[in-house]
Design a protein around this motif. Structure first.
Motif, PDB file in Angstrom:
ATOM      1  N   GLY A  11      40.291 -15.297  -1.553  1.00  0.00           N
ATOM      2  CA  GLY A  11      41.292 -14.665  -2.413  1.00  0.00           C
ATOM      3  C   GLY A  11      41.270 -15.264  -3.811  1.00  0.00           C
ATOM      4  O   GLY A  11      41.115 -16.470  -3.974  1.00  0.00           O
ATOM      5  N   GLY A  14      45.261 -16.935  -9.558  1.00  0.00           N
ATOM      6  CA  GLY A  14      45.517 -17.010 -10.995  1.00  0.00           C
ATOM      7  C   GLY A  14      45.998 -18.406 -11.359  1.00  0.00           C
ATOM      8  O   GLY A  14      46.084 -19.294 -10.502  1.00  0.00           O
ATOM      9  N   ASN A  51      39.340 -11.203 -10.857  1.00  0.00           N
ATOM     10  CA  ASN A  51      40.613 -10.511 -10.589  1.00  0.00           C
ATOM     11  C   ASN A  51      41.534 -10.528 -11.798  1.00  0.00           C
ATOM     12  O   ASN A  51      41.668 -11.546 -12.481  1.00  0.00           O
ATOM     13  CB  ASN A  51      41.295 -11.218  -9.399  1.00  0.00           C
ATOM     14  N   VAL A  91      45.507  -6.359  -9.066  1.00  0.00           N
ATOM     15  CA  VAL A  91      46.738  -6.498  -8.291  1.00  0.00           C
ATOM     16  C   VAL A  91      47.903  -6.135  -9.200  1.00  0.00           C
ATOM     17  O   VAL A  91      47.748  -6.120 -10.426  1.00  0.00           O
ATOM     18  CB  VAL A  91      46.843  -7.955  -7.743  1.00  0.00           C
ATOM     19  N   THR A 114      44.789  -3.856  -4.732  1.00  0.00           N
ATOM     20  CA  THR A 114      45.627  -4.639  -3.813  1.00  0.00           C
ATOM     21  C   THR A 114      46.904  -3.863  -3.524  1.00  0.00           C
ATOM     22  O   THR A 114      47.629  -3.492  -4.454  1.00  0.00           O
ATOM     23  CB  THR A 114      45.982  -5.999  -4.443  1.00  0.00           C
ATOM     24  N   ASP A 164      53.036 -12.103   4.608  1.00  0.00           N
ATOM     25  CA  ASP A 164      52.727 -13.486   5.014  1.00  0.00           C
ATOM     26  C   ASP A 164      51.966 -14.241   3.915  1.00  0.00           C
ATOM     27  O   ASP A 164      51.917 -15.461   3.919  1.00  0.00           O
ATOM     28  CB  ASP A 164      51.809 -13.529   6.260  1.00  0.00           C
ATOM     29  N   GLY A 210      50.202 -16.027   0.615  1.00  0.00           N
ATOM     30  CA  GLY A 210      50.642 -16.974  -0.398  1.00  0.00           C
ATOM     31  C   GLY A 210      50.528 -16.383  -1.794  1.00  0.00           C
ATOM     32  O   GLY A 210      49.798 -15.423  -2.007  1.00  0.00           O
ATOM     33  N   GLY A 211      51.271 -16.949  -2.738  1.00  0.00           N
ATOM     34  CA  GLY A 211      51.207 -16.495  -4.132  1.00  0.00           C
ATOM     35  C   GLY A 211      52.094 -15.289  -4.389  1.00  0.00           C
ATOM     36  O   GLY A 211      52.991 -14.975  -3.592  1.00  0.00           O
ATOM     37  N   GLY A 243      47.937 -14.814   5.949  1.00  0.00           N
ATOM     38  CA  GLY A 243      48.060 -15.519   7.216  1.00  0.00           C
ATOM     39  C   GLY A 243      46.757 -15.766   7.946  1.00  0.00           C
ATOM     40  O   GLY A 243      46.755 -16.345   9.033  1.00  0.00           O
ATOM     41  N   GLN A 266      40.781 -11.262   3.467  1.00  0.00           N
ATOM     42  CA  GLN A 266      40.863 -12.024   2.217  1.00  0.00           C
ATOM     43  C   GLN A 266      41.723 -13.247   2.510  1.00  0.00           C
ATOM     44  O   GLN A 266      42.861 -13.120   2.956  1.00  0.00           O
ATOM     45  CB  GLN A 266      41.477 -11.192   1.096  1.00  0.00           C
ATOM     46  N   GLY A 292      43.370 -16.794   1.199  1.00  0.00           N
ATOM     47  CA  GLY A 292      43.753 -17.538   0.003  1.00  0.00           C
ATOM     48  C   GLY A 292      44.061 -18.993   0.298  1.00  0.00           C
ATOM     49  O   GLY A 292      43.272 -19.898  -0.009  1.00  0.00           O
TER      50      GLY A 292
HETATM   51  C1  LIG Z   1      47.850 -20.127  -5.629  1.00  0.00           C
HETATM   52  C2  LIG Z   1      47.619 -18.672  -5.376  1.00  0.00           C
HETATM   53  C3  LIG Z   1      47.348 -17.845  -6.457  1.00  0.00           C
HETATM   54  C4  LIG Z   1      47.074 -16.481  -6.251  1.00  0.00           C
HETATM   55  N1  LIG Z   1      46.777 -15.683  -7.333  1.00  0.00           N
HETATM   56  C5  LIG Z   1      46.394 -14.398  -7.132  1.00  0.00           C
HETATM   57  C6  LIG Z   1      45.967 -13.585  -8.224  1.00  0.00           C
HETATM   58  O1  LIG Z   1      45.963 -13.998  -9.388  1.00  0.00           O
HETATM   59  N2  LIG Z   1      45.556 -12.318  -7.946  1.00  0.00           N
HETATM   60  C7  LIG Z   1      45.540 -11.808  -6.661  1.00  0.00           C
HETATM   61  O2  LIG Z   1      45.142 -10.653  -6.467  1.00  0.00           O
HETATM   62  N3  LIG Z   1      45.950 -12.558  -5.615  1.00  0.00           N
HETATM   63  C8  LIG Z   1      46.362 -13.821  -5.822  1.00  0.00           C
HETATM   64  N4  LIG Z   1      46.745 -14.602  -4.741  1.00  0.00           N
HETATM   65  C9  LIG Z   1      46.659 -14.030  -3.364  1.00  0.00           C
HETATM   66  C10 LIG Z   1      45.330 -14.419  -2.691  1.00  0.00           C
HETATM   67  O3  LIG Z   1      44.237 -13.930  -3.388  1.00  0.00           O
HETATM   68  C11 LIG Z   1      45.275 -13.913  -1.233  1.00  0.00           C
HETATM   69  O4  LIG Z   1      45.375 -12.511  -1.161  1.00  0.00           O
HETATM   70  C12 LIG Z   1      46.374 -14.513  -0.385  1.00  0.00           C
HETATM   71  O5  LIG Z   1      46.469 -15.887  -0.638  1.00  0.00           O
HETATM   72  C13 LIG Z   1      46.089 -14.256   1.091  1.00  0.00           C
HETATM   73  O6  LIG Z   1      47.079 -14.820   1.914  1.00  0.00           O
HETATM   74  P1  LIG Z   1      46.987 -16.317   2.528  1.00  0.00           P
HETATM   75  O7  LIG Z   1      47.414 -17.211   1.402  1.00  0.00           O
HETATM   76  O8  LIG Z   1      47.960 -16.319   3.641  1.00  0.00           O
HETATM   77  O9  LIG Z   1      45.574 -16.557   2.932  1.00  0.00           O
HETATM   78  C14 LIG Z   1      47.080 -15.943  -4.933  1.00  0.00           C
HETATM   79  C15 LIG Z   1      47.365 -16.802  -3.851  1.00  0.00           C
HETATM   80  C16 LIG Z   1      47.629 -18.134  -4.056  1.00  0.00           C
HETATM   81  C17 LIG Z   1      47.906 -19.013  -2.857  1.00  0.00           C
END
Ligand SMILES: Cc1cc2nc3c(=O)[nH]c(=O)nc-3n(C[C@H](O)[C@H](O)[C@H](O)COP(=O)(O)O)c2cc1C
Length: 365
Positions: free
Chosen positions: A20, A23, A72, A137, A159, A183, A185-186, A222, A241, A243
């Motif tokens: 993932g 940003g 992204n 996104v 997204t 579920d 993050g971010g 998740g 995906q 993150g």
């Molecule tokens: C610190 C952080 C920053 C993120 N920044 C972006 C972002 O800029 N663009 C985006 O599409 N998703 C962003 N995400 C979402 C992740 O790309 C991903 O879809 C998500 O973390 C998946 O869920 P998980 O954290 O449970 O694995 C971010 C997630 C985190 C944890």
């Protein structure tokens, strides 16, 4: 074989696993390249980068890997930049965050705050830099942008946090869609209905989205282990995906104190909050989240700019109380391993789960 899906065919990657994008400097060229070199799709979140920086990171990643990778961007929400804030509301928010700013030795901000980087300039740079994949996104870019990407051979991934958003992304001409469960993050990327009305967990979102659109669906939120990969594929996803589990890698740009929390019991407690940026995002509970409420926050991007100095100071000092500890609901399952090792383990575990016949329904006795 589970490794060959419509998404791996579309992107020319070996494994149906996407790192993932993060940003805010949390993703790095080193992380994206390590993941791509391991056979998955590495990503870099460029939402906070200016045009020259976008050109530079694409060059940087391309110098580290010959495999496909993804850049992204955040699509701006119309009118959000111009939302006028009354001085009294600004003063109220500043008064609420003042104790934290003072404790960090930072000056109180003065009204008004600079605006976010123009999306149009970011897109222009991205198209010129021509990364193999462009994901977005928070909305859907104009059709002309997606067509320009297609004309340059750039694959596009939207997204969606709801089935309706996925349908809109497909109608706009994107090549694939991320099913971003609540579920994850971010930041939440909801754009058709408010975030609070768009909170669907990954397990519920993926099968419905896979039924509603024809483009490949990438399950996010998740997934941290091979069992999660196998579950997402079983639910109809063409890829996952991931993150938070990659945020724990040494190659990620997350502050060391933040990484150290991932994989611990404290990481079980995540919540959605607006206190860090003005937009809802999921992170591990800390003092700042438990002192301020989302009502104290100004709208994005003003609130984000207001909080940036404190977040930077917190990262430098390793101060967990003030950091935005972005993480998904399965953060406690994260492993603090190099990115390539995480990819290798995910593939091995998914192989094990699927080969063990555990997912096949039992035949009636
Ligand atoms: C610190 C952080 C920053 C993120 N920044 C972006 C972002 O800029 N663009 C985006 O599409 N998703 C962003 N995400 C979402 C992740 O790309 C991903 O879809 C998500 O973390 C998946 O869920 P998980 O954290 O449970 O694995 C971010 C997630 C985190 C944890």
């Amino acid at each position: 074989m589970w490794t060959q899906t419509r998404l791996t065919a579309l992107l020319g990657i070996d494994l149906p696993i996407v790192q993932g994008p993060f940003g805010g400097g949390y993703s790095t060229p080193a992380l994206a390249a390590a993941v791509s070199n391991a056979g998955a799709l590495g990503s870099l979140g460029a939402a906070n980068l200016g045009p020259d920086e976008i050109l530079a990171v694409v060059r940087d990643i391309a110098g580290r890997t010959a495999r496909p990778f993804n850049i992204n961007l955040w699509v701006p929400i119309p009118g959000e930049d111009d939302a006028s804030i009354e001085q009294s509301r600004f003063d109220r928010t500043v008064a609420r965050i003042a104790p934290f700013l003072e404790a960090a030795g930072l000056p109180l901000p003065t009204f008004p705050i600079p605006k976010a980087i123009a999306f149009e300039a970011q897109v222009e740079a991205l198209l010129a830099a021509c990364p193999p994949v462009f994901s977005f996104v928070m909305g859907v870019p104009d059709r002309a942008i997606l067509e320009a990407a297609r004309g340059r051979g750039i694959k596009t991934i939207g997204t969606a946090t709801t089935v309706d958003e996925a349908v809109a992304i497909e109608a706009a001409g994107a090549d694939a869609v991320v099913a971003s469960g609540s579920d994850a993050g971010g930041h939440r990327g909801s754009f058709l209905r408010p975030v609070e009305a768009s909170l669907v967990g990954t397990f519920s979102l993926v099968p419905q989205m896979a039924k509603a659109v024809r483009i490949p669906v990438i399950a996010a939120g998740g997934v941290a282990t091979g069992a999660g990969v196998a579950a997402a594929l079983t639910l109809g996803a063409d890829a996952v995906q991931i993150g938070t589990a990659f945020l724990a890698a040494p190659e990620s740009g997350a502050p060391a104190a933040h990484k150290a929390l991932l994989g611990t019991d404290r990481a079980r407690w995540t919540r959605l909050t607006r206190v860090f940026s003005g937009r809802f995002a999921r992170g591990i509970e800390n003092a700042l989240m438990n002192t301020l409420t989302s009502d104290d926050a100004l709208p994005y991007p003003m609130h984000n700019a207001l909080m940036m100095p404190l977040r930077r100071a917190a990262a430098k000092a390793g101060k967990l109380d003030w950091l935005a500890l972005w993480a998904g609901q399965n953060a406690a399952s994260a492993r603090l391993l190099p990115a390539a090792e995480i990819v290798r383990l995910l593939a091995e575990e998914t192989d094990d789960v699927l080969a063990a016949d555990r997912l096949r329904p039992r035949s009636p006795a």
